[in-house]
Design a protein around this motif. Structure first.
Motif, short mmCIF file in Angstrom:
data_model
loop_
_atom_site.label_atom_id
_atom_site.label_comp_id
_atom_site.label_asym_id
_atom_site.label_seq_id
_atom_site.Cartn_x
_atom_site.Cartn_y
_atom_site.Cartn_z
N PRO A 32 0.70 -1.32 -0.23
CA PRO A 32 -0.12 -0.51 0.07
C PRO A 32 0.81 1.34 -0.13
CG PRO A 32 -0.70 -1.65 1.49
CD PRO A 32 0.20 -2.13 0.92
N GLY A 33 0.33 2.29 -0.53
CA GLY A 33 1.14 3.86 -1.31
C GLY A 33 2.37 3.74 -1.61
N ILE A 34 3.02 2.45 -2.32
CA ILE A 34 4.40 1.99 -3.11
C ILE A 34 3.91 3.32 -4.61
CG2 ILE A 34 5.78 1.39 -4.24
CD1 ILE A 34 6.16 -0.09 -1.38
N SER A 35 4.28 4.19 -4.71
CA SER A 35 4.14 4.91 -6.72
C SER A 35 5.18 5.26 -7.38
CB SER A 35 2.94 5.53 -6.23
OG SER A 35 3.83 6.55 -5.34
N LEU A 36 5.93 4.15 -7.21
CA LEU A 36 7.22 4.14 -7.93
C LEU A 36 7.09 4.94 -9.78
CD1 LEU A 36 9.45 1.25 -7.27
CD2 LEU A 36 9.72 3.57 -6.16
N ASN A 37 7.27 5.89 -10.12
CA ASN A 37 7.35 5.99 -11.59
C ASN A 37 8.67 5.35 -12.25
OD1 ASN A 37 10.02 7.13 -11.14
ND2 ASN A 37 9.61 9.42 -10.81
N THR A 38 8.76 5.62 -13.70
CA THR A 38 9.46 4.52 -14.41
C THR A 38 10.42 4.59 -13.98
OG1 THR A 38 7.59 4.07 -16.23
CG2 THR A 38 9.79 4.15 -16.64
N GLN A 39 11.02 6.17 -13.92
CA GLN A 39 12.53 6.12 -13.79
C GLN A 39 12.75 5.50 -12.64
OE1 GLN A 39 13.49 10.55 -13.15
NE2 GLN A 39 15.30 10.16 -14.06
N VAL A 286 15.87 0.90 -2.05
CA VAL A 286 15.02 0.75 -2.36
C VAL A 286 14.10 0.86 -0.45
CG1 VAL A 286 12.63 -1.71 -1.97
CG2 VAL A 286 14.94 -1.89 -3.11
N SER A 287 14.13 1.21 -0.06
CA SER A 287 13.96 1.82 1.31
C SER A 287 13.48 3.12 0.77
CB SER A 287 14.55 1.47 2.63
OG SER A 287 14.08 2.67 3.76
N ARG A 288 14.31 4.18 0.55
CA ARG A 288 14.35 4.97 0.23
C ARG A 288 13.10 5.55 -1.00
NH1 ARG A 288 19.48 6.33 -0.34
NH2 ARG A 288 19.13 7.89 2.18
N PHE A 289 13.28 5.00 -2.29
CA PHE A 289 12.12 5.03 -2.95
C PHE A 289 10.88 4.45 -3.06
CE2 PHE A 289 15.17 5.08 -7.13
CZ PHE A 289 15.86 5.62 -6.68
N THR A 290 10.34 3.76 -1.20
CA THR A 290 9.57 3.07 -1.50
C THR A 290 8.96 3.96 -0.56
OG1 THR A 290 10.13 1.52 0.07
CG2 THR A 290 9.54 0.66 -2.49
N GLY A 291 9.68 4.22 0.21
CA GLY A 291 9.06 5.00 1.41
C GLY A 291 8.65 3.96 2.81
N TYR A 292 9.44 2.69 2.17
CA TYR A 292 9.27 2.17 3.43
C TYR A 292 10.50 2.00 4.22
CZ TYR A 292 4.74 -0.27 2.47
OH TYR A 292 3.63 -0.55 2.39
N ALA A 293 10.19 2.13 5.72
CA ALA A 293 11.55 1.90 6.70
C ALA A 293 11.98 0.62 6.64
CB ALA A 293 10.89 2.53 7.89
N VAL A 294 12.83 0.20 6.82
CA VAL A 294 13.98 -1.12 7.75
C VAL A 294 14.38 -0.81 9.01
CG1 VAL A 294 15.40 -2.52 7.04
CG2 VAL A 294 14.81 -1.47 5.25
#
Lengths: 536, 536
Positions: A32-39, A286-294
């Protein structure tokens, strides 16, 4: 006891080699909430190639024009790994998957259909015979397009094993090269899953001639152990995601299964082709682009995974490292933070440092990154590799179209309500101002931005973390909001938490509106719109 | 397929019952930067009792006066579970453990010594014979004080199994009631660990007459699977920690092993006595008090553990819940957020709501909580159960001694350097002001606080999260800093992020100085000071 981070030699026997199939961009992106663009997706795929994964599941092309575009771009631009696209057994799905992946020198179509009665009855609302027919037709169609075809009987671990075996036999008969056994709901146990593989081999001996694969979810905390049990039972491909992201509790964590296979090679004699020194950096990206903390106590890549707090443990490690360490932090790339630039470093030094970090940045992007670098170098004594990663990631978040932050002024006090004035540039290019008080300065800024953008949105999550240690650390803000009936996230990086917050909010707003525009385009493909981004 | 959150009946056969031994307050508290005070430890222990764990390992009394005090207070005040204190095999350790736990109606001493040659040679720098002698003497001494004695051969999974078996036999011979087999460095695998138990039972048949226990670390992501393998091999106690915190990658996660045992009772017929509906709240409390965030994709208690993002999954769950869910969110207490108060709610309503949440708050503490509640209710439309938890936790963070925030004023802008003025009350009671500019408003506040307190400290971690969703959510800030050569953390809660940051910083500073003062007291017990807080 450990091969200490070295990838296996290319001479490794194929039977001892476990393929790593990364689904960060497909199952992981379904969080939920991950919105990666093509780049961003291409950037992650390039990092996965550097990491040395064998297969990248780049997306699910039928589900949206955005997914199709991202998979095509990855197929065109990312060299090394097999590039895989997901497809239901529908003809249109398989055509779309092929249309997107065909640009890769190593394309794979991955098609799936559920074999559990609970899914067949309640969700597909069809019969076992129909499932067999669909599986046969889909694999045949995929093979007519592509030499490499993977088939998954979804929810296999809750399905009748005899029926699942029949469906797998059909897939192999039609030319599937890989058969994957998904534990879709994270229900199985290592003992049960191993037994499942053993029985499958008995029922369908021809499965020994294709590659068997595991795909495990972590609902009961067993994704890594179940994947490992499947490998010990004969599977030679593990489907996994960086930081273990994915539906619900996520997938098998890539970094954990890789380091488990490497560290305990003594008992099983197996290994992967992964360059483990890239694990920490991949995790951060991946953590930074998705906003999902580890979380700090996450195995392998958590902040504390190699920290020793107790006196006895510290004492032991000082006397002899192996008393309390079974891996070396350098094996997973935790020593990479050695590049340091300062305010006098030039554009070449920045480009070289970024190259060392694996970022190819040139032209306008380099100019932009250099300008941000100089701003930050003026405030921070030292700019480290971690800072550079954050700056570059922040630049990738810039949208040509969308809102941008122009400036802000805030007054805050424990003795009166905080007040903010904010100006943003609209997609049209004109500047718009907003002004508000709020419960706190961040709230005041967010309300002022909504006024400037003349839009309503609901804040869902707001987190801040420091990129490095120290007083002058960069702050990284992640905002998740709901706007235009869509969840979207945005990140912002600055030494100023209010500025980072404003940037993150403006970007999340842009992402939400971009997503809404894209969804409007999608509503043309009616079937896809009704079942957005599924998968095993 | 699931008993849906119900605890087992008291008539459950003892052989089918797995004891939950919680070590959140001992191994969990050994995570870097966690600094729980006695009040917080007692509060967590009370919640663990509500959760229905069987044993609480409350601390390691010899290591510091603070640990001794916390274990004693828990032994005096927490009813239900066995209260356990850890001790090396040294006489002084065991005396200290007994001195602290003897107030509990159900005390247990847990003593340990390493049996692996790598530990014996490099860390203990002694011989196998000496280890046997120490184990015998320690268990005998502990049994002379206490009927319930647990023994752990530390690093057992890397030790010679024949030697470990000999030491375990000695422990049983001297009257140990529980024998725990620690995987201290997180190195074993389910298959290997199960084999270890089987061989131990062969070598020491008398182990069938005591309770065997598992203690697994998550360095390779296998802590839950290894614990489960041990249970299937005969162990009937699992040592675990809430949110899986602990040394390095942490311990087996309590919530994961509990829900695994409950959800898959169909294959093993075992269960625990845990009231699973308390899991979510316990997780939040531990996360808040320790400052350790739970990642969104964490199994059972992560924000997304029960979220369905993909269209196919959502579609399936709407048609029939079990298509993609093997547990119900209500089973783990994720539906508990139903209490809602508003600005007109009175003191009685607040006390009742807090009681429902399990907080016993009266007298001055209730007055303080009510005042904070009114301040927040003035800003927020609704005050939920999650908000109340945060407010009460915040109040528990108040130190009678130490620094407190008086007021602050901040000006921030994207166009000039931010500026802060802050006043704090010193431990002496007098007010002191500081003024500073900084790289951002938070930095300016932190520097101003350092000036007001006339002290130097280094910021190590800074995180912010929202307590609930929505624009007017409370922000919860965690600061970890190094001051007086000690890592310490502090939390602050407010709708204003700058206020929450200032509160968190001032508290971390108080905690660091309190810790430094305590450590000065500790330097009297010289041996303990050299090896602070060890353990299996």
């Amino acid at each position: 006891m450990s091969t200490h981070g070295k990838a296996p030699t290319s001479g490794r026997n194929r039977a001892d080699r476990v393929d790593i199939f990364d689904t960060t961009l497909r199952d992981g992106e379904q969080s939920p909430g991950i919105s990666l663009n093509t780049q961003e997706k291409v950037e992650i795929a390039q990092q996965l190639a550097r990491l040395g994964v064998d297969v990248i599941e780049a997306g699910f092309p039928i589900t949206s024009p955005g997914d199709f575009e991202a998979v095509s771009e990855i197929a065109r631009n990312v060299e090394g790994p097999v590039i895989c696209g997901l497809a239901r057994t529908h003809k249109a799905d398989i055509d779309a998957a092929w249309g997107a992946i065909k640009y890769s020198p190593r394309p794979r179509i991955h098609t799936f259909i559920s074999t559990s009665d609970i899914h067949i009855t309640h969700q597909l609302q069809t019969t076992r015979d129909d499932v067999k027919g669909q599986a046969r037709a889909a694999v045949a169609q995929a093979r007519s397009l592509c030499d490499d075809v993977e088939f998954s009987p979804m929810d296999a671990t809750r399905a009748d094993i005899e029926f699942t075996a029949e469906v797998c036999a059909i897939a192999v008969d039609e030319g599937a090269t890989v058969v994957n056994i998904p534990d879709t709901v994270g229900y199985t146990t290592p003992q049960e899953y191993a037994g499942y593989f053993e029985r499958l081999y008995e029922l369908v001996p021809v499965l020994r001639e294709v590659r068997l694969s595991v795909h495990c979810h972590d609902d009961l905390g067993l994704a890594v152990a179940n994947s490992y049990a499947g490998v010990l039972a004969g599977a030679r491909q593990v489907e996994c995601a960086v930081n273990g992201i994915g539906e619900r509790a996520g997938n098998c964590s890539l970094e954990e299964i890789v380091m488990l296979l490497r560290t305990r090679g003594d008992v099983h004699g197996l290994d992967t082709g992964v360059e483990s020194r890239e694990l920490a950096r991949t995790s951060r990206m991946v953590s930074r682009f998705t906003g999902y903390a580890v979380q700090p106590n996450k195995a392998i890549v958590g902040r504390n995974a190699f920290a020793h707090e107790s006196g006895i443990h510290q004492d032991g490690v000082l006397k002899e490292r192996t008393t309390y360490e079974i891996m070396d932090a350098t094996e997973v790339g935790l020593d990479s933070n050695q590049i340091v630039l300062g305010k006098h470093s030039g554009r070449h030094a920045l480009r070289d440092a970024l190259n060392d970090l694996g970022f190819r940045v040139d032209g306008a992007a380099l100019n932009q990154a250099f300008q941000r670098f100089k701003e930050i170098a003026d405030k921070k004594k030292q700019v480290t590799a971690l800072d550079l990663e954050a700056i570059v990631s922040d630049e990738f978040r810039e949208r040509a179209q969308g809102y941008n932050l122009a400036w802000f002024d805030v007054e805050a006090s424990s003795r009166r309500a905080p007040h903010a004035r904010v100006a943003i540039t609209l997609p049209s290019g004109e500047e718009s101002e907003g002004e508000a008080t709020g419960d706190g300065p961040v709230d005041a800024i967010f309300v002022a931005i909504q006024k400037a953008a003349n839009t309503d949105c609901e804040l869902r999550q707001y987190t801040v973390s420091a990129v490095t240690e120290g007083e002058d650390a960069l702050g990284e803000v992640t905002v998740m909001l709901r706007a235009a009936d869509r969840l979207a996230s945005g990140q912002g990086v600055s030494t100023d938490i209010l500025e980072a917050s404003a940037r993150a909010y403006v970007r999340a707003l842009s992402n939400a509106l971009e997503g809404a525009a894209m969804r409007e385009a999608e509503s043309i493909t009616a079937e896809a719109a009704s079942e957005r981004t599924p998968g095993p």
